[in-house]
Design an enzyme around this catalytic site. Structure first.
Site, PDB file in Angstrom:
ATOM      1  N   GLU A  40       0.848  -1.208   0.000  1.00  0.00           N
ATOM      2  CA  GLU A  40       0.000   0.000   0.000  1.00  0.00           C
ATOM      3  C   GLU A  40       0.880   1.254   0.000  1.00  0.00           C
ATOM      4  O   GLU A  40       0.570   2.249  -0.668  1.00  0.00           O
ATOM      5  CB  GLU A  40      -0.924   0.002   1.228  1.00  0.00           C
ATOM      6  CG  GLU A  40      -1.870   1.201   1.229  1.00  0.00           C
ATOM      7  CD  GLU A  40      -2.739   1.276   2.471  1.00  0.00           C
ATOM      8  OE1 GLU A  40      -3.275   0.232   2.905  1.00  0.00           O
ATOM      9  OE2 GLU A  40      -2.873   2.384   3.024  1.00  0.00           O
ATOM     10  N   SER A  98       0.920 -12.730   8.038  1.00  0.00           N
ATOM     11  CA  SER A  98       0.011 -11.605   8.282  1.00  0.00           C
ATOM     12  C   SER A  98       0.466 -10.741   9.455  1.00  0.00           C
ATOM     13  O   SER A  98       0.477 -11.187  10.602  1.00  0.00           O
ATOM     14  CB  SER A  98      -1.400 -12.145   8.543  1.00  0.00           C
ATOM     15  OG  SER A  98      -2.207 -11.121   9.060  1.00  0.00           O
TER      16      SER A  98
HETATM   17  S1  SF4 Z   1      -8.332  -2.598   5.890  1.00  0.00           S
HETATM   18 FE1  SF4 Z   1      -9.536  -3.520   4.242  1.00  0.00          FE
HETATM   19  S2  SF4 Z   1     -11.337  -2.166   4.009  1.00  0.00           S
HETATM   20 FE2  SF4 Z   1      -9.790  -1.044   5.152  1.00  0.00          FE
HETATM   21  S3  SF4 Z   1      -8.641   0.065   3.618  1.00  0.00           S
HETATM   22 FE3  SF4 Z   1      -7.515  -1.817   3.942  1.00  0.00          FE
HETATM   23  S4  SF4 Z   1      -8.326  -3.211   2.397  1.00  0.00           S
HETATM   24 FE4  SF4 Z   1      -9.772  -1.507   2.550  1.00  0.00          FE
END
Ligand code: SF4
Length: 298
Positions: free
Chosen positions: A135, A234
């Site tokens: 991300e 995880s």
């Molecule tokens: S935790 Fe899940 S719902 Fe929240 S931003 Fe990340 S991928 Fe999206």
């Protein structure tokens, strides 16, 4: 009810977050029409679920493995930087984009801050998160180099404070840690510039994540034994199982039903829970295994 039989409860509020659930649904639907589909990176940090998706025709690849033979490439919930899309275009791959809408909104905001700063010639985007996390790679990619990543409080000393600063957090960052970081940066900015209007804090931690820890505490407190189901990769699993263990030392982490041991002597209630990457079907299978063990104990 026979008091010797412990109650077994699956935590239905645990497991996939909506972003991961959505990505898996998109993948399953597409796999009904064609296969193989190449997924950039692991779709979830759960070996059992990856195996299930592989059996449906999904192939997991690294970015440096993209080639012109790959007809359809899948982008997971974490999102990707713009370069990835151009590499895929250059390889004539058709893209299934399952970037979580929450991540997508964050990418747009980061991009907009960076654009503003480029236009005005002053300002820096600061992203708080885990180095190397996909991300983060996707977010930094929106800024054309006009951003820095901070992962620890100690790194705030190296920021150039003589400019506007826009602060963003990875959606899965810890709330308390991000709040301390924002406080420290605001204090430093005031102290070094005498101004209190240079720092803008964006609250971008996903609400689904921030609600997990308090819910986990409440669930773990309710049961004598907690079985936490998670893949070994995880980080969310490591974090949330730690939260459960803080309030319930009888917390055991398992990856699959075969990892469950006889931890249930004298237990009146057993709770099964998991990380945001743990599928519900796996928790159901773990429940089946626990049931067999406790019945055997009778
Ligand atoms: S935790 Fe899940 S719902 Fe929240 S931003 Fe990340 S991928 Fe999206």
């Amino acid at each position: 009810m026979n008091p010797a039989i412990p109650e077994i409860e699956i935590d239905r509020s645990s497991g996939f977050c909506s972003g991961v659930e959505r990505a898996i649904k998109i993948a399953e639907d597409k796999l009904l029409q064609e296969e193989p589909i190449y997924c950039l990176g692991n779709l979830v940090h759960n070996e059992e679920e990856l195996e299930r998706l592989s059996s449906l025709g999904m192939r997991f690849i690294r970015h440096d493995e993209i080639n012109g033979e790959m007809k359809t490439v899948f982008i997971r919930a974490h999102g990707e930087p713009p370069e990835t899309y151009s590499i895929l275009r250059n390889n004539n791959a058709s893209v299934i984009d399952a970037t979580c809408p929450v991540v997508l909104r964050l990418q747009h905001k980061v991009k907009e801050s960076s654009r503003q700063f480029r236009e005005t010639g002053s300002g820096l985007v600061i992203i708080y998160g885990k180095p190397g996390h996909p991300e983060i790679t996707g977010l930094l990619g929106q800024t054309e180099g006009n951003a820095i990543l901070i992962s620890k409080l100690e790194e705030t000393g190296s920021i150039d404070y003589n400019q506007p600063l826009h602060l963003y957090a990875q959606t899965t960052a810890g709330e308390e840690e991000y709040a301390s970081l924002c406080r420290r940066i605001s204090e430093n900015s005031l102290q070094l510039t005498g101004r209190n209007d240079l720092v803008t804090v964006h609250n971008t931690i996903c609400r689904q994540m921030s609600q997990r820890a308090p819910r986990m505490r409440a669930f773990a407190q309710k049961h004598d034994v907690i079985i936490f189901v998670t893949g070994s990769e995880s980080s969310n699993g490591r974090y949330l199982s730690g939260v459960a263990r803080e309030v319930n030392p009888e917390t055991h982490v398992v990856g699959s039903p075969s990892d469950v041991e006889n931890w249930f002597a004298g237990a009146r209630s057993i709770g099964i829970t998991g990380a945001t990457s743990t599928p519900l079907w796996l928790m159901d299978e773990v429940a089946g295994r626990i049931k067999a063990i406790v019945e055997n104990n009778l």
